[in-house]
Write a protein that holds these residues in place. Structure first.
Motif, mmCIF file in Angstrom:
data_model
loop_
_atom_site.group_PDB
_atom_site.id
_atom_site.type_symbol
_atom_site.label_atom_id
_atom_site.label_comp_id
_atom_site.label_asym_id
_atom_site.label_seq_id
_atom_site.Cartn_x
_atom_site.Cartn_y
_atom_site.Cartn_z
ATOM 1 N N LEU A 382 0.848 -1.202 0.000
ATOM 2 C CA LEU A 382 0.000 0.000 0.000
ATOM 3 C C LEU A 382 0.878 1.244 0.000
ATOM 4 O O LEU A 382 1.800 1.370 0.814
ATOM 5 C CB LEU A 382 -0.913 0.000 1.223
ATOM 6 C CG LEU A 382 -1.886 1.182 1.347
ATOM 7 C CD1 LEU A 382 -2.844 1.226 0.164
ATOM 8 C CD2 LEU A 382 -2.652 1.110 2.655
ATOM 9 N N THR A 383 0.594 2.173 -0.916
ATOM 10 C CA THR A 383 1.378 3.401 -1.042
ATOM 11 C C THR A 383 0.441 4.599 -1.149
ATOM 12 O O THR A 383 -0.738 4.446 -1.488
ATOM 13 C CB THR A 383 2.257 3.362 -2.306
ATOM 14 O OG1 THR A 383 1.400 3.292 -3.458
ATOM 15 C CG2 THR A 383 3.199 2.169 -2.284
ATOM 16 N N GLU A 385 0.420 6.642 -3.487
ATOM 17 C CA GLU A 385 0.007 6.698 -4.893
ATOM 18 C C GLU A 385 -1.191 5.781 -5.137
ATOM 19 O O GLU A 385 -2.098 6.107 -5.917
ATOM 20 C CB GLU A 385 1.169 6.275 -5.794
ATOM 21 C CG GLU A 385 2.342 7.257 -5.843
ATOM 22 C CD GLU A 385 3.199 7.234 -4.593
ATOM 23 O OE1 GLU A 385 3.900 8.225 -4.326
ATOM 24 O OE2 GLU A 385 3.155 6.203 -3.871
ATOM 25 N N ALA A 386 -1.206 4.639 -4.465
ATOM 26 C CA ALA A 386 -2.347 3.722 -4.605
ATOM 27 C C ALA A 386 -3.603 4.330 -4.011
ATOM 28 O O ALA A 386 -4.699 4.161 -4.541
ATOM 29 C CB ALA A 386 -2.033 2.391 -3.923
ATOM 30 N N THR A 389 -5.381 6.682 -6.402
ATOM 31 C CA THR A 389 -6.127 6.099 -7.527
ATOM 32 C C THR A 389 -7.215 5.137 -7.063
ATOM 33 O O THR A 389 -7.819 4.441 -7.878
ATOM 34 C CB THR A 389 -5.170 5.343 -8.471
ATOM 35 O OG1 THR A 389 -4.521 4.292 -7.732
ATOM 36 C CG2 THR A 389 -4.126 6.275 -9.047
ATOM 37 N N SER A 390 -7.475 5.100 -5.771
ATOM 38 C CA SER A 390 -8.425 4.134 -5.222
ATOM 39 C C SER A 390 -9.860 4.637 -5.301
ATOM 40 O O SER A 390 -10.118 5.818 -5.530
ATOM 41 C CB SER A 390 -8.071 3.826 -3.767
ATOM 42 O OG SER A 390 -8.262 4.977 -2.947
ATOM 43 N N THR A 413 -8.547 -0.547 -5.846
ATOM 44 C CA THR A 413 -8.310 0.293 -7.009
ATOM 45 C C THR A 413 -8.528 -0.556 -8.264
ATOM 46 O O THR A 413 -8.658 -1.780 -8.180
ATOM 47 C CB THR A 413 -6.882 0.875 -6.994
ATOM 48 O OG1 THR A 413 -6.729 1.791 -8.069
ATOM 49 C CG2 THR A 413 -5.842 -0.219 -7.084
ATOM 50 N N VAL A 415 -7.149 -1.873 -11.838
ATOM 51 C CA VAL A 415 -5.966 -2.068 -12.682
ATOM 52 C C VAL A 415 -6.368 -2.934 -13.869
ATOM 53 O O VAL A 415 -6.799 -4.079 -13.694
ATOM 54 C CB VAL A 415 -4.826 -2.745 -11.889
ATOM 55 C CG1 VAL A 415 -3.622 -2.978 -12.803
ATOM 56 C CG2 VAL A 415 -4.442 -1.907 -10.686
ATOM 57 N N LEU A 422 -5.182 -3.601 -2.170
ATOM 58 C CA LEU A 422 -3.830 -3.429 -1.637
ATOM 59 C C LEU A 422 -3.931 -3.179 -0.130
ATOM 60 O O LEU A 422 -4.627 -2.269 0.305
ATOM 61 C CB LEU A 422 -3.125 -2.259 -2.321
ATOM 62 C CG LEU A 422 -2.911 -2.396 -3.837
ATOM 63 C CD1 LEU A 422 -2.396 -1.089 -4.407
ATOM 64 C CD2 LEU A 422 -1.931 -3.529 -4.135
#
Length: 460
Positions: A382-383, A385-386, A389-390, A413, A415, A422
């Motif tokens: 998990l970041t 950035e994630a 975009t979630s 999220t 993909v 995540l």
């Protein structure tokens, strides 16, 4: 979830925090020969609790302290008043959280005190050092004063019932030692040191650290892991929903595992230290429930984890738990000494939002909620950035400096047109993806080098 309620101000909270700030400034300057401004801060503290059962004792303590004549019992009263005021802020914040989430507070788990006496002489020794500290103030600390805690801590640590106080004093003394002399400090963490001092002072009262323990049986559904990392220690706290075997109301519970660590082991390597001590971490990593049988639990909902009382259960997707079971779960009461807004961490579920400012906030039905991305650990996939975009998030709702923030534990999220989850604790039981395996290998290499060096030293 009523996100709009999180934006409304809490009546009276700013005034209470201002009173606490005045008391903290009095502690910073020391109460051996207090100045007029320090005395005013103590008087305001006494006035704030005048209508409570503490009123008379705190008024006397403030008067004695303002005259530089306070004894240990007076410092205990001042610490109690400070904690009581923070407790009122905690209750106001938690009431707002309950309004926003629509979840109520359940009854405490029926539990019996763990019993057993405490070494009163050791408690008195700790209280004496804390009293000397308050008289000197943070600006007056030096190495001689701080080192006075060493024999007290050494005597406390072997006593299991006094270890909570011992660990607190150990960390507190280390912070103070690193900041000596106090007269040279450009900035003093007055609220933090005030928190540590007042909490430690009340823990010197016999029975203050006693916990009530019962047992529970049923199914545990993990939601996520909150990882705490320090230079010399680490802790993983698993937040979960517990479904009693008797079909009672689901409850929000926690289970924690801690371990000492060298400062060279960071990131994914921390899981290697924690993993052997708690099978629950494997369940979190694999997305499974756990079946508990007579698992010890405190009245506040903290599972006293013992692997022999748990076995791995069936698959349990945390996002299914968050959507279906979490809204029906009740919270358990907070222990008196734990009533502090900084300790509030309530599991919540958000979806259908739009991430803003690179994931620093989430727009939920037109209302903005701040995201605490600084708390996202690097020991998982998990970041920030994630998060940006979630479209769905399991998190912990916290309150800091008048603002509610969500700490992400897991996000969903999209993909390549597929929904991907995540989790911050995905590597807790062992990494399976390429990035996680690489991080684990690096951590293993570091641990191997440390063991070899330690072996050489022991052979010498």
């Amino acid at each position: 979830m009523r996100v709009d309620l999180l934006a409304d101000a809490l009546d009276g909270v700013d005034e209470v925090l201002a009173v606490i700030a005045g008391a903290d400034q009095a502690l910073a300057g020391g109460l051996l020969r207090p100045q007029a401004a320090q005395a005013a801060g103590l008087v305001a503290l006494a006035e704030a609790v005048a209508a409570s059962p503490l009123g008379a004792k705190v008024a006397e303590a403030a008067e004695k302290a303002a005259a530089g004549a306070a004894g240990e019992e007076h410092f205990v009263s001042l610490a109690a008043a400070r904690i009581a005021l923070f407790g009122s802020v905690h209750d106001a914040v938690l009431a707002r959280v309950e309004q926003a989430t629509g979840r109520g507070r359940g009854d405490a788990v029926v539990a019996l005190p763990s019993g057993g006496g405490q070494a009163e002489n050791l408690l008195l020794a700790a209280r004496s050092w804390l009293t000397d500290l308050a008289r000197a103030g943070w600006q007056g600390i030096d190495h001689d004063l701080v080192s006075g805690a060493e024999p007290v801590i050494s005597a406390l640590l072997p006593e299991p019932r006094l270890r909570r106080l011992a660990v607190l004093l150990d960390g507190f003394a280390a912070e103070l030692a690193a900041s000596c002399p106090g007269s040279a400090l450009e900035r003093i963490p007055v609220r933090r040191w005030g928190d540590l001092w007042s909490r430690a002072m009340l823990l010197t009262l016999p029975g203050a650290a006693e916990s009530s323990i019962s047992t529970v049986s049923g199914r545990l559904l993990p939601l996520g892991v909150d990882l705490h990392e320090h230079a010399t220690a680490a802790q993983a706290q698993v937040h979960a929903v517990f479904e009693p075997a008797d079909g009672g109301t689901p409850r929000l519970v926690r289970a924690s595992v801690s371990a000492p660590k060298p400062d060279t082991i960071i990131g994914a390597g921390i899981w290697q230290l924690l993993r052997p001590h708690m099978s629950l971490l494997q369940a979190v990593s694999e997305g499974k429930a756990m079946e508990l049988t007579d698992m010890p639990i405190t009245a506040e909902g903290d599972l006293v984890w013992a692997d022999e009382h748990a076995k791995l259960g069936e698959a349990a997707d945390p996002f299914v738990t968050a959507r279906v079971v979490l809204p029906t779960a009740s919270t358990l009461p907070t222990a008196p000494l734990d009533r502090h807004p900084a300790r509030i961490a309530v599991p919540v579920f958000l979806e259908g939002y739009t991430a803003e400012q690179g994931g620093e906030s989430l727009n939920v039905a037109g209302q903005s909620v701040a995201v605490d991305t600084d708390r996202v650990p690097v020991a998982g996939p998990l970041t920030p950035e994630a998060v940006a975009t979630s479209n769905a998030c399991i998190g912990l709702l916290r309150w800091d400096a008048g603002v509610f923030r969500v700490q992400p534990l897991a996000v969903e999220t999209t993909v390549r047109k597929k929904t991907v989850a995540l989790h911050a604790g995905a590597w807790a039981g062992g990494a399976v993806d390429k990035a996680g395996v690489k991080a684990e290998k690096a951590a293993t290499d570091a641990a191997t080098v440390l063991r070899e060096r330690a072996g050489r030293l022991l052979r010498k």
